[in-house]
Design a protein around this motif. Sequence first.
Motif, PDB file in Angstrom:
ATOM      1  N   GLU A  87     -13.618   8.431 -14.779  1.00 26.21           N
ATOM      2  CA  GLU A  87     -13.399   9.646 -15.815  1.00 26.21           C
ATOM      3  C   GLU A  87     -12.641  11.090 -15.238  1.00 26.21           C
ATOM      4  OE1 GLU A  87     -17.954  10.239 -14.291  1.00 26.21           O
ATOM      5  OE2 GLU A  87     -16.221   8.620 -14.234  1.00 26.21           O
ATOM      6  N   TYR A  88     -12.272  10.958 -13.902  1.00 26.61           N
ATOM      7  CA  TYR A  88     -11.416  12.067 -13.132  1.00 26.61           C
ATOM      8  C   TYR A  88     -10.015  11.490 -12.906  1.00 26.61           C
ATOM      9  CZ  TYR A  88     -16.185  13.987 -12.487  1.00 26.61           C
ATOM     10  OH  TYR A  88     -17.280  14.671 -12.587  1.00 26.61           O
ATOM     11  N   GLY A  89      -9.721  10.323 -13.693  1.00 29.21           N
ATOM     12  CA  GLY A  89      -8.261  10.205 -13.524  1.00 29.21           C
ATOM     13  C   GLY A  89      -7.967   8.698 -13.327  1.00 29.21           C
ATOM     14  N   ILE A  90      -6.785   8.440 -12.772  1.00 30.99           N
ATOM     15  CA  ILE A  90      -6.456   6.879 -12.625  1.00 30.99           C
ATOM     16  C   ILE A  90      -5.315   6.987 -11.519  1.00 30.99           C
ATOM     17  CG2 ILE A  90      -4.580   7.052 -14.411  1.00 30.99           C
ATOM     18  CD1 ILE A  90      -5.134   3.816 -15.000  1.00 30.99           C
ATOM     19  N   VAL A  91      -5.466   6.143 -10.789  1.00 31.47           N
ATOM     20  CA  VAL A  91      -4.502   5.793  -9.352  1.00 31.47           C
ATOM     21  C   VAL A  91      -4.103   4.364  -9.196  1.00 31.47           C
ATOM     22  CG1 VAL A  91      -5.671   7.800  -8.389  1.00 31.47           C
ATOM     23  CG2 VAL A  91      -6.477   5.328  -7.931  1.00 31.47           C
ATOM     24  N   ASN A  92      -3.025   4.209  -8.420  1.00 32.75           N
ATOM     25  CA  ASN A  92      -2.489   2.922  -8.278  1.00 32.75           C
ATOM     26  C   ASN A  92      -2.369   2.847  -6.726  1.00 32.75           C
ATOM     27  OD1 ASN A  92      -0.759   0.820  -7.878  1.00 32.75           O
ATOM     28  ND2 ASN A  92       0.679   1.238  -9.339  1.00 32.75           N
ATOM     29  N   LEU A  93      -3.296   1.668  -6.273  1.00 36.10           N
ATOM     30  CA  LEU A  93      -3.555   1.401  -4.882  1.00 36.10           C
ATOM     31  C   LEU A  93      -2.833   0.379  -4.412  1.00 36.10           C
ATOM     32  CD1 LEU A  93      -7.377   1.434  -4.549  1.00 36.10           C
ATOM     33  CD2 LEU A  93      -5.848   3.322  -4.498  1.00 36.10           C
ATOM     34  N   PHE A  94      -1.664  -0.120  -5.127  1.00 33.09           N
ATOM     35  CA  PHE A  94      -0.976  -1.363  -4.766  1.00 33.09           C
ATOM     36  C   PHE A  94      -0.019  -0.719  -3.600  1.00 33.09           C
ATOM     37  CE2 PHE A  94       2.553  -4.129  -5.439  1.00 33.09           C
ATOM     38  CZ  PHE A  94       1.947  -5.488  -4.652  1.00 33.09           C
ATOM     39  N   GLY A  95       0.111  -1.277  -2.702  1.00 29.93           N
ATOM     40  CA  GLY A  95       0.948  -1.032  -1.599  1.00 29.93           C
ATOM     41  C   GLY A  95       0.660   0.161  -0.794  1.00 29.93           C
ATOM     42  N   LYS A  96      -0.470   0.929  -0.930  1.00 28.34           N
ATOM     43  CA  LYS A  96      -0.803   2.146  -0.325  1.00 28.34           C
ATOM     44  C   LYS A  96      -1.694   1.914   1.051  1.00 28.34           C
ATOM     45  CE  LYS A  96       0.676   4.715  -3.599  1.00 28.34           C
ATOM     46  NZ  LYS A  96       1.050   3.236  -4.749  1.00 28.34           N
ATOM     47  N   GLU A 147      -3.882   6.579   2.263  1.00 26.13           N
ATOM     48  CA  GLU A 147      -3.422   6.961   0.944  1.00 26.13           C
ATOM     49  C   GLU A 147      -4.705   6.489   0.118  1.00 26.13           C
ATOM     50  OE1 GLU A 147       1.573   6.774   1.403  1.00 26.13           O
ATOM     51  OE2 GLU A 147       0.178   5.155   1.210  1.00 26.13           O
ATOM     52  N   ARG A 148      -4.987   5.269   0.250  1.00 24.31           N
ATOM     53  CA  ARG A 148      -6.314   4.681  -0.567  1.00 24.31           C
ATOM     54  C   ARG A 148      -7.322   5.780  -0.703  1.00 24.31           C
ATOM     55  NH1 ARG A 148      -6.670  -1.107  -1.547  1.00 24.31           N
ATOM     56  NH2 ARG A 148      -4.650  -1.998  -1.719  1.00 24.31           N
ATOM     57  N   PRO A 200      -3.637  14.787  -5.273  1.00 26.93           N
ATOM     58  CA  PRO A 200      -3.659  14.455  -3.893  1.00 26.93           C
ATOM     59  C   PRO A 200      -2.906  13.523  -3.372  1.00 26.93           C
ATOM     60  CG  PRO A 200      -5.846  15.057  -4.456  1.00 26.93           C
ATOM     61  CD  PRO A 200      -5.028  14.685  -5.727  1.00 26.93           C
ATOM     62  N   VAL A 201      -2.823  12.442  -4.212  1.00 23.30           N
ATOM     63  CA  VAL A 201      -2.073  11.288  -3.699  1.00 23.30           C
ATOM     64  C   VAL A 201      -0.517  11.349  -3.882  1.00 23.30           C
ATOM     65  CG1 VAL A 201      -3.558   9.485  -4.594  1.00 23.30           C
ATOM     66  CG2 VAL A 201      -2.028  10.355  -6.077  1.00 23.30           C
ATOM     67  N   ASP A 202      -0.040  12.706  -4.479  1.00 25.13           N
ATOM     68  CA  ASP A 202       1.378  12.862  -4.429  1.00 25.13           C
ATOM     69  C   ASP A 202       2.089  13.439  -3.036  1.00 25.13           C
ATOM     70  OD1 ASP A 202       1.766  11.898  -7.174  1.00 25.13           O
ATOM     71  OD2 ASP A 202       0.681  13.982  -7.638  1.00 25.13           O
ATOM     72  N   GLU A 203       1.213  13.602  -2.177  1.00 22.77           N
ATOM     73  CA  GLU A 203       1.682  14.388  -0.915  1.00 22.77           C
ATOM     74  C   GLU A 203       3.033  13.817  -0.326  1.00 22.77           C
ATOM     75  OE1 GLU A 203      -0.918  13.636   2.306  1.00 22.77           O
ATOM     76  OE2 GLU A 203      -2.299  15.151   1.560  1.00 22.77           O
TER      77      GLU A 203
END
Length: 628
Positions: free
Chosen positions: A401-410, A414-415, A477-480
Amino acid sequence: MPTSKHWADSYVEKTVSAEAAIGKIQSGQRVFIGSGCGEPQELVKALVAKANSFSGLEILRLLTLETVSFAAIADRTKDTSLNVRSIYLGSTRSEAISRHKRFITPMNMSDVPMLFSTRKLPINVAMIQVSPPDDFGWMSLGISVDVTLAAARAADLVIAQINPRMPRVMGQSFLHVNYVDVFVEHEEPILSVPYTNDPSEADQLIGKHIARVIEDGSTLQIGLDAASQATLQALSNKTDLGVHSQFLTDDIMQLYARGNITNQRKGFNDGKMVASMAVGSEDLYEFLNDNPAVDFHPSDYVNDPFVISRHNRMVSLNVAHSMDLTGQMAAEARLSSRFAGISGIADFVRGARRSPGGKSILMIRSTSQNEDGSVRSNIVPHLQDDVVLVPRGDVHFVASEYGIVNLFGKSLQERVIAMISLAHPDFREELFKESKELGLIGTERTLGEAVKAIYPVKLEEVLDLDGQRVTIRPSKPVDERRIQEHYYTLPKEDVLSRFFCQKSHFTRTDVEARSHTDYVNALSLVAVTGEFGFGKIVGVAEMMRLRGANMAEVAFSVGRDLQGKGLGKIFLRKLAEAARENGLAGLMAFTSPGNKGMIKLFQTLPYKVQKRLEDGDLVLTCKFEDVI
């Protein structure tokens, strides 16, 4: 076995009572019971009534909404009358499943039919439920084809309950009278799950996040869970969707009725909704009856990753019970819908990711409630007692409910940052601390203001700038790393304009201040082009509340390719709207007196702009109360 008699004569001769049919079962045999809502209830009742007269009987079934708990009978007789073999792969956290975990046979659904057909697991008796035969003697397995067709074909003795209420479903769902040994005619309501259109607030938020990454023309696989159904409801503005799924549900029927699902752009089995089982209301079953838009096939076809991968933009949507910070996923059958634990998830995750434009999406509620009423995080440092259903290497998109992320290749670091951003704010700090102790993240790292931040999805906007698709959204945070890359690619004159010095190093500390914000006192917007999770940041707009003043300072940087296309104006408008909503009185910016572009940009706002020189810099100020 086939017979030379006319099928109608054979049918009459082989029709007996339920008690007589069960009388043909012998001790020591293995008995398959039709799966899901297709369970032959009358036959099951007759079998239970005679359970104490058997010894060494083995009941084989999927872990489903059982009308009778054979496991409880096994407990009572200490496994002497009968034993149970449940095909299931998932966690056994709920008590009703956990206390009978000894009966579980973990398998992927795509492998089960082969287990029967090769007789690696011989089936002596198959008890199934079918529709009445048509004029040619063909009966449909209706809402439960999955592994039931393979069991019926492989069994030494097939007992079929003929139920006029069983819908006649198209596809590879038919069995001929001549291949059934015993018939029992009994009409009764098909097992159903009442349709409810009332998902929780968390499920609705998850659905909205996911809807943003599902494109028109996608082919969908949908798991059985409230979050999955809430996602379907969130797709009501999508067009030309297709369905290739283990289950068909009421929400899929609703989308089809509204025209969102057309199945015309699947690229494989065009025009058909393909599934192997239906779970839902009586309305759904009526919809399936003789519907040429629906094809049911066995699980070794529907769940075959190769078949799944042949669809255009295949999207798998499944719910995780828990996930660890590296992305490993565990699923659990819930008592309200035990089907959720049947393991078709791994098949679809792998198949979807290999389809053209496909993606796998796992949904997870950030928290759940313990039996004592306390709340626990469903995102944990590492999985302990749970079965890993999807390994970290197969995980693609994850949404809470707090968002969506893409973990592929991370990377693992980063994960960790991505998964913590999906966790409930009350648990983020502890998760961050434990991730450091596990060596998953550098000891110098910090979450900063993001530890309690709630991602403001309403600030997202997708634009077409001169033929290029650009997404404007709050930073995460994943955008660093991508923000850092953006700054390093800026021309020297733009770096000077933005930072007031010829800055040549952009440290992690610099970037964290722009990616780890609380979205209230500090907000960064980014402009992103390209694929979700792998896009390039081409612009950054920042706003920070000034200490001692109810004003916010703003600053911008836009990549050269998008300069002069109105991106700065869009950034400033969105920052002004966010500032007003957060109770700020106005905006201000520091720039050089010769920066005519910045001056002109500020003057696009519908407020009076004040200018003053301060230590050689030009200060631009506007207050929201001073409307032009």
